[in-house]
Design an enzyme around this catalytic site. Structure first.
Site, PDB file in Angstrom:
ATOM      1  N   GLU A  31     -37.289 -11.554  53.834  1.00 52.16           N
ATOM      2  CA  GLU A  31     -36.273 -11.841  52.832  1.00 52.16           C
ATOM      3  C   GLU A  31     -36.787 -12.723  51.692  1.00 52.16           C
ATOM      4  OE1 GLU A  31     -33.394 -10.568  52.571  1.00 52.16           O
ATOM      5  OE2 GLU A  31     -32.940  -9.725  54.541  1.00 52.16           O
TER       6      GLU A  31
ATOM      7  N   GLU B  61     -46.244 -10.720  75.054  1.00 53.48           N
ATOM      8  CA  GLU B  61     -45.787 -12.098  74.915  1.00 53.48           C
ATOM      9  C   GLU B  61     -46.517 -13.045  75.859  1.00 53.48           C
ATOM     10  OE1 GLU B  61     -42.105 -13.190  77.676  1.00 53.48           O
ATOM     11  OE2 GLU B  61     -41.537 -11.785  76.096  1.00 53.48           O
TER      12      GLU B  61
END
Length: 324
Positions: free
Chosen positions: A94, A125
């Site tokens: 963004e 992960e």
């Protein structure tokens, strides 16, 4: 390679985490009405801002340190797995349209690579080494800030990213939702937003995800304010890449200057559509090239450039205290 804990060890560790705690009072929530469940969820969500508020001094300190590094040319890099990694990528993505940053300035890393945005990558992960490799590919240095994001505060990818970045001299922030987390311990700035057990046991995309999103909003937005990417509460570095943003650009110039439509159009034409430059040509009564020179000299701080256009000496070495 780091040795992996056994299933029994992981189960015992999860049992100690607030974000994984079981809530017996909600054991039959599936038997409640839809509206009742929605009310419970809404009530849970209302506790999140208070948990963030408790950490505001720490958050502000971390943001000031981040802005200082970015002002020297550094980058803001988010690193996480699963929901946490996706939130970091969302926040990073963004920044270019909102603040006209280069995509390389704010970067989101997710364990397992871009494909993990939409599909889980098994085992990614759990690898600190993968995190180190991802940061090395970016050539992280002392001007960068690396934010490890993990609801549990124990995800090896996030902890490994922070530990590796800190060893390289980068500024490090650890954002988690459990107290006394390994992630906070590994980072220079540990931000632990303890929101309590989730409505669905262990589903940290809920309150924990909301808390992380709120903090990431603060980190990126306030850092950009400190870097001069806004004028008051106007997004003067917005990139007009579509019709909506072009209309927003004109509205921002109007709000900042009070100028008539024809003057706004002329200013934007003279500055190749750059909102900040257009405002400066109107309020500072300078032409497009001069506006660009003043903004370059002020490192993009519009208020400082305006002072210079009016012959006023900038304070605090070119940046007002309120613009820092």
């Amino acid at each position: 390679m780091t040795s992996m804990p056994s299933y029994g060890e992981l189960r015992a560790e999860l049992a100690t985490l607030t974000t994984e705690a079981f809530r017996p009072e909600l054991a039959e929530i599936d038997r409640r009405s839809t509206e009742d469940i929605a009310r419970v969820m809404n009530g849970e969500d209302q506790t999140v801002p208070a948990a963030v508020a408790a950490q505001l001094p720490r958050i502000a300190h971390a943001i000031d340190a981040t802005a200082e590094r970015m002002a020297r040319g550094g980058r803001l890099i988010y690193a996480g797995a699963g929901t946490a990694g996706r939130l970091g990528i969302l926040d990073a993505s963004e920044c270019p349209p909102t603040f006209n940053t280069d995509p390389s300035e704010v970067v989101g890393l997710i364990a397992g690579g871009p494909g993990a945005m939409v599909k889980s990558v098994e085992g990614a992960e759990d690898s600190k080494e993968l995190a180190a490799a991802d940061l090395d590919e970016l050539k992280v240095d002392v001007n960068d800030t690396v934010v490890g994001i993990s609801a549990s505060g124990r995800t090896p990818y996030a902890v490994g990213a922070v530990a590796h970045a800190r060893a390289l001299g980068a500024l490090t922030i650890g954002l988690s939702c459990n107290a006394d987390s390994p992630l906070a311990a590994a980072a220079e700035h540990g931000l632990e937003i303890v929101v309590g057990p989730e409505l669905l046991t262990g589903s940290t995309r809920l309150k924990a995800g909301t808390a992380q999103k709120l903090v990431l909003n603060m980190i990126s937005t306030i850092t950009m304010i400190r870097l001069g990417k806004t004028y008051g509460n106007l997004m003067v570095d917005v990139r007009a890449s579509n019709d909506k943003l072009r209309a927003r650009s004109r509205r921002i110039v109007a709000l900042a200057t009070g100028a008539a439509d024809d003057e706004i159009e002329a200013a934007l034409a003279a500055t190749d559509g750059e909102v900040k430059n257009a405002i400066l040509t109107i309020l500072g009564a300078v032409d497009g090239p001069r506006a660009a020179e003043l903004l370059a000299a002020s490192h993009g701080h519009l208020r400082v450039a305006l002072e210079a256009s009016r012959g006023q000496a900038p304070r605090y070495g070119g940046v007002r205290e309120g613009d820092r």
